[in-house]
Design a protein around this motif. Structure first.
Motif, mmCIF file in Angstrom:
data_model
loop_
_atom_site.group_PDB
_atom_site.id
_atom_site.type_symbol
_atom_site.label_atom_id
_atom_site.label_comp_id
_atom_site.label_asym_id
_atom_site.label_seq_id
_atom_site.Cartn_x
_atom_site.Cartn_y
_atom_site.Cartn_z
ATOM 1 N N MET A 185 -20.839 -18.423 30.826
ATOM 2 C CA MET A 185 -20.849 -19.944 30.329
ATOM 3 C C MET A 185 -19.801 -20.180 28.987
ATOM 4 S SD MET A 185 -22.782 -22.697 31.378
ATOM 5 C CE MET A 185 -22.733 -23.635 29.989
ATOM 6 N N ARG A 186 -19.152 -18.341 28.942
ATOM 7 C CA ARG A 186 -18.595 -18.274 27.998
ATOM 8 C C ARG A 186 -16.703 -18.502 28.637
ATOM 9 N NH1 ARG A 186 -21.627 -13.789 24.371
ATOM 10 N NH2 ARG A 186 -23.978 -15.088 24.772
ATOM 11 N N GLY A 187 -17.058 -18.842 29.911
ATOM 12 C CA GLY A 187 -14.948 -18.468 30.464
ATOM 13 C C GLY A 187 -15.209 -17.051 30.990
ATOM 14 N N GLU A 188 -15.774 -16.318 30.389
ATOM 15 C CA GLU A 188 -15.537 -14.904 31.091
ATOM 16 C C GLU A 188 -15.516 -15.128 32.521
ATOM 17 O OE1 GLU A 188 -18.658 -12.066 28.294
ATOM 18 O OE2 GLU A 188 -18.814 -14.165 29.144
ATOM 19 N N ILE A 189 -14.755 -14.136 33.337
ATOM 20 C CA ILE A 189 -14.449 -14.241 34.729
ATOM 21 C C ILE A 189 -15.326 -13.048 35.229
ATOM 22 C CG2 ILE A 189 -12.503 -13.657 36.475
ATOM 23 C CD1 ILE A 189 -10.337 -15.239 34.615
ATOM 24 N N MET A 190 -16.329 -13.448 36.044
ATOM 25 C CA MET A 190 -16.993 -12.844 36.583
ATOM 26 C C MET A 190 -17.074 -11.400 37.811
ATOM 27 S SD MET A 190 -19.013 -12.092 33.366
ATOM 28 C CE MET A 190 -20.536 -10.565 34.519
ATOM 29 N N ASP A 191 -16.101 -12.449 38.392
ATOM 30 C CA ASP A 191 -15.493 -11.880 40.452
ATOM 31 C C ASP A 191 -15.729 -10.381 39.989
ATOM 32 O OD1 ASP A 191 -15.246 -14.593 39.969
ATOM 33 O OD2 ASP A 191 -13.168 -14.114 40.975
ATOM 34 N N ALA A 192 -15.623 -8.945 39.692
ATOM 35 C CA ALA A 192 -15.490 -7.732 39.431
ATOM 36 C C ALA A 192 -17.233 -7.675 39.702
ATOM 37 C CB ALA A 192 -15.067 -7.056 38.241
ATOM 38 N N SER A 193 -18.416 -8.660 39.662
ATOM 39 C CA SER A 193 -19.863 -8.538 39.840
ATOM 40 C C SER A 193 -20.190 -8.833 40.330
ATOM 41 C CB SER A 193 -20.156 -7.215 37.920
ATOM 42 O OG SER A 193 -20.234 -8.325 37.229
ATOM 43 N N THR A 194 -19.531 -10.176 41.229
ATOM 44 C CA THR A 194 -19.940 -11.451 41.812
ATOM 45 C C THR A 194 -20.230 -10.691 43.006
ATOM 46 O OG1 THR A 194 -20.361 -12.257 39.404
ATOM 47 C CG2 THR A 194 -20.389 -13.371 41.387
ATOM 48 N N ALA A 195 -21.356 -10.816 44.206
ATOM 49 C CA ALA A 195 -21.112 -11.054 45.356
ATOM 50 C C ALA A 195 -20.193 -12.086 46.486
ATOM 51 C CB ALA A 195 -22.155 -10.484 45.871
ATOM 52 N N PRO A 196 -20.198 -12.444 47.005
ATOM 53 C CA PRO A 196 -19.360 -13.966 47.112
ATOM 54 C C PRO A 196 -20.734 -15.028 47.911
ATOM 55 C CG PRO A 196 -18.250 -12.582 48.553
ATOM 56 C CD PRO A 196 -19.157 -11.608 47.849
ATOM 57 N N LEU A 197 -22.129 -14.911 47.244
ATOM 58 C CA LEU A 197 -23.425 -15.255 48.350
ATOM 59 C C LEU A 197 -22.675 -17.051 48.494
ATOM 60 C CD1 LEU A 197 -26.105 -13.563 46.008
ATOM 61 C CD2 LEU A 197 -25.248 -12.999 48.606
ATOM 62 N N HIS A 198 -21.504 -17.537 47.512
ATOM 63 C CA HIS A 198 -21.638 -19.101 47.914
ATOM 64 C C HIS A 198 -21.129 -18.980 49.539
ATOM 65 C CE1 HIS A 198 -17.384 -17.882 47.079
ATOM 66 N NE2 HIS A 198 -16.614 -18.392 48.150
ATOM 67 N N ARG A 199 -20.985 -18.074 49.888
ATOM 68 C CA ARG A 199 -20.870 -18.041 51.621
ATOM 69 C C ARG A 199 -21.925 -18.339 52.604
ATOM 70 N NH1 ARG A 199 -15.286 -18.286 51.447
ATOM 71 N NH2 ARG A 199 -13.714 -16.221 50.414
ATOM 72 N N LEU A 200 -23.257 -18.579 52.264
ATOM 73 C CA LEU A 200 -24.415 -18.444 52.519
ATOM 74 C C LEU A 200 -24.138 -19.645 52.884
ATOM 75 C CD1 LEU A 200 -26.832 -15.694 51.181
ATOM 76 C CD2 LEU A 200 -25.353 -15.758 53.460
ATOM 77 N N PHE A 201 -23.550 -20.930 51.481
ATOM 78 C CA PHE A 201 -24.481 -21.728 51.427
ATOM 79 C C PHE A 201 -22.947 -23.042 52.598
ATOM 80 C CE2 PHE A 201 -26.629 -20.637 48.133
ATOM 81 C CZ PHE A 201 -27.799 -21.241 48.615
ATOM 82 N N GLU A 202 -21.632 -22.771 52.302
ATOM 83 C CA GLU A 202 -20.326 -22.437 53.434
ATOM 84 C C GLU A 202 -20.737 -22.517 55.079
ATOM 85 O OE1 GLU A 202 -16.808 -21.361 49.988
ATOM 86 O OE2 GLU A 202 -17.121 -20.676 52.475
ATOM 87 N N GLU A 203 -21.559 -21.306 55.354
ATOM 88 C CA GLU A 203 -22.077 -21.730 56.421
ATOM 89 C C GLU A 203 -23.569 -22.658 56.778
ATOM 90 O OE1 GLU A 203 -22.775 -20.454 60.342
ATOM 91 O OE2 GLU A 203 -21.147 -20.285 59.024
ATOM 92 N N ALA A 204 -24.463 -22.589 55.462
ATOM 93 C CA ALA A 204 -25.653 -23.956 56.355
ATOM 94 C C ALA A 204 -24.760 -25.059 56.196
ATOM 95 C CB ALA A 204 -26.096 -23.286 54.842
ATOM 96 N N ASP A 205 -23.707 -25.655 55.162
ATOM 97 C CA ASP A 205 -23.458 -26.849 55.719
ATOM 98 C C ASP A 205 -22.715 -27.043 56.782
ATOM 99 O OD1 ASP A 205 -23.065 -28.889 53.816
ATOM 100 O OD2 ASP A 205 -20.877 -28.703 53.159
ATOM 101 N N ARG A 206 -22.312 -25.755 57.062
ATOM 102 C CA ARG A 206 -22.375 -26.297 59.349
ATOM 103 C C ARG A 206 -23.124 -26.084 59.503
ATOM 104 N NH1 ARG A 206 -17.529 -22.250 56.710
ATOM 105 N NH2 ARG A 206 -18.891 -20.231 57.406
#
Length: 336
Positions: A185-206
């Motif tokens: 929420m502070r605008g810090e980029i957290m890619d280095a400590s965040t797994a791409p779990l959004h991929r599960l929702f992209e698959e679910a959308d299909r």
């Protein structure tokens, strides 16, 4: 039970942090999504993945915040007792908190799935989940306080709207380095400590046989892509707000003052729709307090706002945070 659940949605839309999303002005976002999601879960939850865990950046490494895991384990408990098979899904920095919550609640049959953060390891790991653990598929995938990737010009253009996409405004407000990134929420980029779990929702959308739910409180979580970028941005302060809006959509998006409140409300609403209000009675205020203390001590977990190891949620003392659950129990006829 078929009672209208508007009252429950009103309860969770308190906005103690004044973030602007949960309130009713000028009109509530995603009105009715809580009740619709609960009805669908009560009638069709068979195999459910619950995704949660936001890694708070600390000097000695990221750990899970206290918003998300409590709502996830309560929902897992209710769904399990309603006969669903449930998985708790997170990534390595947050796995300790989910393991602590699962153990505290005695959810021996609910596995904690911990995804590695590195993309080269995460992608095959997520693919194996579908083939090895979910051969028969999931009926539902639910995210509670799980940050997801921000918008890009491509995702903005892909959102269905009546007029042209506000690309010029997007280009002005969202620098290239803030696109397709996971933000705090502070605008810090957290890619280095965040797994791409959004991929599960992209698959679910299909998959036409799956339904998805996103439970959010700040705009940067999985599920906010259900709303137009400009509608979310208009309620968030600049310059950070426009940059952090998550692009990942869900079938239903539940917005509350804290994401735990949204998780609590979905659990209660699902139990009520299934005619099993009795399942809420074990979740007394004392048990909620003990759970939060246990997560902080054994997760470990921290308050996401204060970043301290304390049994608070989004800067709210427990006595304030738990009032919503007390009201839910009173209204549903449970014990406090």
């Amino acid at each position: 039970m078929t009672d209208n659940l508007d009252w429950l949605e009103v309860l969770i839309r308190r906005d103690p942090a004044r973030r602007g999303l949960a309130g009713h002005e000028p009109s509530p976002l995603c009105a009715g999504h809580l009740e619709a999601a609960a009805r669908n879960l009560a009638s069709g939850a068979r195999a459910v993945g619950i995704v949660t865990g936001f890694a708070v950046p600390l000097d000695d490494g990221p750990v899970a915040e206290t918003d998300g895991p409590p709502g996830a384990v309560l929902l897992a408990d209710i769904l399990t007792q309603l006969g669903a098979r449930v998985w708790l899904i997170t990534d390595d920095p947050c796995s300790g908190a989910l393991e602590a919550g699962r153990t505290f609640c005695g959810l021996d049959d609910v596995p904690v799935v911990s995804c590695p953060v590195a993309p080269e390891a995460a992608e095959p790991f997520l693919q194996r989940l579908w083939t090895d653990q979910w051969q028969d598929g999931l009926s539902h995938l639910i995210a509670i306080e799980r940050i997801g990737p921000s918008h890009t010009p491509t995702s903005l253009t892909a959102q269905p709207r009546s007029g042209p996409p506000p690309l010029e405004e997007f280009e002005r407000l969202v620098p290239p380095e803030n696109r397709d990134r996971h933000h705090t929420m502070r605008g810090e980029i957290m890619d280095a400590s965040t797994a791409p779990l959004h991929r599960l929702f992209e698959e679910a959308d299909r998959r036409s046989d799956m339904r998805t739910v996103g439970i959010c409180d700040g705009g940067n979580e999985l599920g906010m892509g259900t709303l137009l970028w400009e509608d979310v941005t208009s309620r968030l302060p600049e310059p950070i707000g426009p940059r952090i809006v998550c692009r990942t959509r869900t079938d239903w998006t539940i917005i509350g003052g804290t994401s735990n409140w949204g998780g609590f409300a979905l659990a209660a609403a699902t139990a009520m729709q299934a005619g099993r209000v009795d399942l809420l009675r074990d979740w007394t205020v004392a048990r909620m307090s003990d759970l939060l203390e246990d997560l902080v001590a054994h997760g470990p977990a921290v308050d996401g706002c204060t970043r301290r190891h304390e049994a608070t949620v989004d800067g709210l003392p427990f006595e304030t945070f738990i009032q919503l659950w007390i009201e839910i129990l009173h209204r549903a006829g449970g014990e406090t």
